[in-house]
Design a protein around this motif. Sequence first.
Motif, mmCIF file in Angstrom:
data_model
loop_
_atom_site.group_PDB
_atom_site.id
_atom_site.type_symbol
_atom_site.label_atom_id
_atom_site.label_comp_id
_atom_site.label_asym_id
_atom_site.label_seq_id
_atom_site.Cartn_x
_atom_site.Cartn_y
_atom_site.Cartn_z
ATOM 1 N N ALA A 153 5.005 13.965 -1.186
ATOM 2 C CA ALA A 153 4.996 12.649 -0.540
ATOM 3 C C ALA A 153 3.941 12.593 0.562
ATOM 4 O O ALA A 153 3.213 11.600 0.682
ATOM 5 N N GLU A 154 3.838 13.648 1.368
ATOM 6 C CA GLU A 154 2.828 13.688 2.434
ATOM 7 C C GLU A 154 1.420 13.593 1.866
ATOM 8 O O GLU A 154 0.577 12.847 2.374
ATOM 9 N N VAL A 155 1.165 14.359 0.819
ATOM 10 C CA VAL A 155 -0.175 14.370 0.241
ATOM 11 C C VAL A 155 -0.482 13.028 -0.427
ATOM 12 O O VAL A 155 -1.589 12.494 -0.290
ATOM 13 N N ALA A 156 0.484 12.458 -1.133
ATOM 14 C CA ALA A 156 0.270 11.155 -1.768
ATOM 15 C C ALA A 156 -0.020 10.100 -0.715
ATOM 16 O O ALA A 156 -0.965 9.306 -0.847
ATOM 17 N N TRP A 157 0.786 10.077 0.353
ATOM 18 C CA TRP A 157 0.583 9.101 1.421
ATOM 19 C C TRP A 157 -0.790 9.311 2.060
ATOM 20 O O TRP A 157 -1.525 8.359 2.319
ATOM 21 N N SER A 158 -1.151 10.556 2.300
ATOM 22 C CA SER A 158 -2.457 10.859 2.906
ATOM 23 C C SER A 158 -3.592 10.351 2.023
ATOM 24 O O SER A 158 -4.568 9.780 2.520
ATOM 25 N N ALA A 159 -3.476 10.576 0.724
ATOM 26 C CA ALA A 159 -4.519 10.109 -0.198
ATOM 27 C C ALA A 159 -4.610 8.583 -0.183
ATOM 28 O O ALA A 159 -5.712 8.018 -0.142
ATOM 29 N N LEU A 160 -3.476 7.915 -0.189
ATOM 30 C CA LEU A 160 -3.465 6.452 -0.149
ATOM 31 C C LEU A 160 -4.055 5.937 1.153
ATOM 32 O O LEU A 160 -4.812 4.962 1.164
ATOM 33 N N HIS A 161 -3.725 6.601 2.247
ATOM 34 C CA HIS A 161 -4.284 6.212 3.546
ATOM 35 C C HIS A 161 -5.802 6.363 3.521
ATOM 36 O O HIS A 161 -6.536 5.484 3.977
ATOM 37 N N GLY A 162 -6.273 7.461 2.971
ATOM 38 C CA GLY A 162 -7.712 7.659 2.860
ATOM 39 C C GLY A 162 -8.367 6.555 2.041
ATOM 40 O O GLY A 162 -9.417 6.020 2.415
ATOM 41 N N MET A 163 -7.748 6.208 0.932
ATOM 42 C CA MET A 163 -8.277 5.118 0.100
ATOM 43 C C MET A 163 -8.324 3.813 0.886
ATOM 44 O O MET A 163 -9.318 3.082 0.831
ATOM 45 N N ALA A 164 -7.250 3.531 1.611
ATOM 46 C CA ALA A 164 -7.172 2.278 2.366
ATOM 47 C C ALA A 164 -8.258 2.213 3.439
ATOM 48 O O ALA A 164 -8.969 1.210 3.558
ATOM 49 N N VAL A 165 -8.392 3.267 4.214
ATOM 50 C CA VAL A 165 -9.350 3.274 5.322
ATOM 51 C C VAL A 165 -10.786 3.281 4.810
ATOM 52 O O VAL A 165 -11.638 2.533 5.305
ATOM 53 N N LEU A 166 -11.067 4.107 3.820
ATOM 54 C CA LEU A 166 -12.434 4.173 3.290
ATOM 55 C C LEU A 166 -12.826 2.872 2.593
ATOM 56 O O LEU A 166 -13.973 2.425 2.692
ATOM 57 N N SER A 167 -11.895 2.250 1.923
ATOM 58 C CA SER A 167 -12.170 0.975 1.271
ATOM 59 C C SER A 167 -12.400 -0.122 2.305
ATOM 60 O O SER A 167 -13.354 -0.894 2.206
#
Length: 193
Positions: A153-167
């Motif tokens: 869950a931590e890694v999935a959330w981190s990846a999604l956060h990265g996608m959101a911020v970079l996008s």
Amino acid sequence: MSAISERRERERAQRHQLIITAARELAETEGWEAVTTRRLAERVEYSQPVLYSHFNGKDAIVGAVALDAFAELAAHLHRARQDAAAGPGQALRAVGGAYLDFSVQRPALYQAMFILPTDLKFASAETPAPMRACFEEFVACFPPENERRELFAEVAWSALHGMAVLSESGRIPSGWQDERLDLLVTRFAGTAP
């Protein structure tokens, strides 16, 4: 507690929420740089000292807005997970999509939650309930027998956060969001979405 004390406490809570709502609305329409104690005081029709009796500066106001936003996001993720089709990865796909949609639709709130300075802490004894509720929605996407589901869950959330911020910052193209989410789900769930 006397009736007068209860009334005062109720009025204080209403003022507190009024300030949070005004800050949120101002940030959503004009950006966080527009959220100042002077502007908030004008908007809620209270003096700046009244604002400071509720919040110790802008960071505390941002933190309060963030907590409201975490409660909203937790409910949004919960609905998405509940509505997801059965099957491996479907809950994660739904929660991930809802998360990314929230970040796009509510950028000022997302900034308050994850970018701007606050004293909110993740993964600690002091983590507020709305933040824990968001995390639990991610955890619930993985099978209970998975002993490492919190790590997933931590890694999935981190990846999604990265996608959101970079996008949001334009560092990666926003048009590939679905493909990125599919790749994430495929890797985490071990099956095609």
